[in-house]
Design a protein around this motif. Sequence first.
Motif, short mmCIF file in Angstrom:
data_model
loop_
_atom_site.label_atom_id
_atom_site.label_comp_id
_atom_site.label_asym_id
_atom_site.label_seq_id
_atom_site.Cartn_x
_atom_site.Cartn_y
_atom_site.Cartn_z
N MET A 9 0.87 -1.18 0.00
CA MET A 9 0.00 0.00 0.00
C MET A 9 0.91 1.23 0.00
O MET A 9 1.46 1.60 1.03
N GLY A 11 1.82 5.33 -0.75
CA GLY A 11 1.11 6.61 -0.69
C GLY A 11 1.97 7.68 -0.07
O GLY A 11 3.05 7.41 0.46
N THR A 12 1.46 8.88 -0.14
CA THR A 12 2.14 9.99 0.54
C THR A 12 1.79 9.93 2.03
O THR A 12 2.60 10.29 2.88
N PHE A 13 0.58 9.49 2.31
CA PHE A 13 0.10 9.37 3.70
C PHE A 13 0.34 10.66 4.48
O PHE A 13 0.97 10.65 5.52
N HIS A 17 -5.10 7.95 6.74
CA HIS A 17 -6.47 8.11 7.26
C HIS A 17 -7.26 6.81 7.08
O HIS A 17 -6.73 5.82 6.54
N GLY A 19 -9.54 5.98 5.04
CA GLY A 19 -9.69 5.50 3.66
C GLY A 19 -8.58 4.52 3.31
O GLY A 19 -8.81 3.46 2.72
N ALA A 23 -9.18 0.43 2.89
CA ALA A 23 -8.82 -0.20 1.61
C ALA A 23 -7.83 -1.35 1.84
O ALA A 23 -7.97 -2.44 1.27
N ILE A 106 -1.91 -2.26 -3.81
CA ILE A 106 -3.26 -1.80 -3.45
C ILE A 106 -3.35 -0.30 -3.71
O ILE A 106 -2.51 0.47 -3.24
N THR A 107 -4.34 0.10 -4.50
CA THR A 107 -4.49 1.52 -4.80
C THR A 107 -5.97 1.91 -4.75
O THR A 107 -6.85 1.07 -4.85
N GLY A 108 -6.21 3.21 -4.63
CA GLY A 108 -7.55 3.72 -4.81
C GLY A 108 -7.80 3.90 -6.30
O GLY A 108 -6.87 3.80 -7.13
N ALA A 109 -9.06 4.19 -6.64
CA ALA A 109 -9.44 4.29 -8.05
C ALA A 109 -8.67 5.40 -8.77
O ALA A 109 -8.27 5.24 -9.92
N ALA A 111 -5.64 6.55 -8.24
CA ALA A 111 -4.26 6.12 -8.53
C ALA A 111 -4.25 5.06 -9.62
O ALA A 111 -3.42 5.10 -10.54
N ALA A 133 -9.33 -0.21 -4.96
CA ALA A 133 -10.44 0.09 -4.06
C ALA A 133 -11.22 1.27 -4.63
O ALA A 133 -10.62 2.24 -5.10
N ILE A 162 -15.14 5.05 1.47
CA ILE A 162 -14.84 5.91 2.61
C ILE A 162 -14.47 7.27 2.02
O ILE A 162 -13.45 7.39 1.34
N ALA A 166 -6.60 12.95 2.36
CA ALA A 166 -5.59 13.64 3.16
C ALA A 166 -5.66 15.15 2.92
O ALA A 166 -5.45 15.94 3.84
N ARG A 170 -5.80 17.96 5.83
CA ARG A 170 -4.84 19.07 5.95
C ARG A 170 -5.56 20.40 5.97
O ARG A 170 -5.23 21.29 6.75
P1 ATP Z 1 -4.04 13.56 -1.04
O1 ATP Z 1 -5.40 14.17 -0.84
O2 ATP Z 1 -2.92 14.31 -0.42
O3 ATP Z 1 -3.77 13.16 -2.47
P2 ATP Z 1 -4.94 10.89 -0.43
O4 ATP Z 1 -6.04 10.87 0.59
O5 ATP Z 1 -5.31 10.74 -1.87
O6 ATP Z 1 -4.06 12.19 -0.22
P3 ATP Z 1 -2.61 9.33 -0.87
O7 ATP Z 1 -1.49 9.16 0.09
O8 ATP Z 1 -2.44 10.23 -2.04
O9 ATP Z 1 -3.91 9.79 -0.02
O10 ATP Z 1 -3.13 7.92 -1.38
C1 ATP Z 1 -2.43 6.70 -1.26
C2 ATP Z 1 -3.28 5.59 -1.86
O11 ATP Z 1 -4.50 5.43 -1.12
C3 ATP Z 1 -3.72 5.89 -3.31
O12 ATP Z 1 -3.71 4.67 -4.03
C4 ATP Z 1 -5.13 6.39 -3.14
O13 ATP Z 1 -5.92 6.18 -4.30
C5 ATP Z 1 -5.63 5.55 -1.97
N1 ATP Z 1 -6.70 6.22 -1.21
C6 ATP Z 1 -6.62 7.41 -0.58
N2 ATP Z 1 -7.78 7.72 0.02
C7 ATP Z 1 -8.64 6.70 -0.26
C8 ATP Z 1 -10.03 6.44 0.06
N3 ATP Z 1 -10.74 7.30 0.77
N4 ATP Z 1 -10.57 5.28 -0.39
C9 ATP Z 1 -9.83 4.41 -1.15
N5 ATP Z 1 -8.52 4.60 -1.47
C10 ATP Z 1 -7.94 5.72 -1.04
#
Ligand code: ATP
Length: 202
Positions: A9, A11-13, A17, A19, A23, A106-109, A111, A133, A162, A166, A170
């Motif tokens: 997994m 991310g910048t984190f 959070h 989400g 995921a 594992i990524t969100g949609a 990404a 996810a 969810i 981030a 912020r």
């Molecule tokens: P930012 O708003 O700064 O871009 P972010 O909430 O998108 O932050 P990232 O660190 O950019 O968080 O995301 C890391 C990974 O988590 C990415 O693959 C992103 O798609 C996924 N992700 C982030 N938030 C969610 C969410 N609410 N549900 C599902 N996947 C998530």
Amino acid sequence: MSGEKIGIMGGTFDPVHYGHLFAAEQARVVLSLGMVVFVPSGTPPHKSYPMMASAEDRYAMTELAIRGNDHFAISRAETDRPEASYTADTLEYFRRENPGAELFLITGADAALDIPNWHEPDRILSLCRVAVAARPGYVRDKITELSEAAGDSLIVLDTGLIDVSATEIRELAAGNGSIRYMTPDSVCRYIAEKKLYSCTGA
Ligand code: ATP
Ligand code: MG
């Protein structure tokens, strides 16, 4: 370990959070992963935005957030690198460290839809399968389209949404809003103690 399934997994984190945690947990259960490793990115040579927390703070918050889940781990693979890391290189590192394991990114949609624009997308897909996810605001049709094009290498996780980002955390923190229940209390406390995001840095 041979035959093991490992979720990565990335991310910048900034900050991590619910989400991310949701995921990762859904992917773990649906794909029967032995573990999910969180890989916070390092600090890019030029900060992407003024409030960006340091790699060390983002790592520390992620470590706090995953405490208590024995299936979650954290890696410094990208944290200590002075230059931006490519996902393909990070995956190759995990492949070397875990020969025989099956890797799932594992990524969100958002990404996942962007992967074709990442560095060496074909190499990424040769090293892992991508578990996507759903994320509010991203049309499922688009993901289905991508998954049809990518075939077996992309798995759509049919989980709930969810609606937290981030960026939203912020912005709330910067405006003295409450971020409670968007991320674990331990992370909220860390942000308050370190006064992260509380000024624009301008
Ligand atoms: P930012 O708003 O700064 O871009 P972010 O909430 O998108 O932050 P990232 O660190 O950019 O968080 O995301 C890391 C990974 O988590 C990415 O693959 C992103 O798609 C996924 N992700 C982030 N938030 C969610 C969410 N609410 N549900 C599902 N996947 C998530
Ligand atoms: Mg993001």
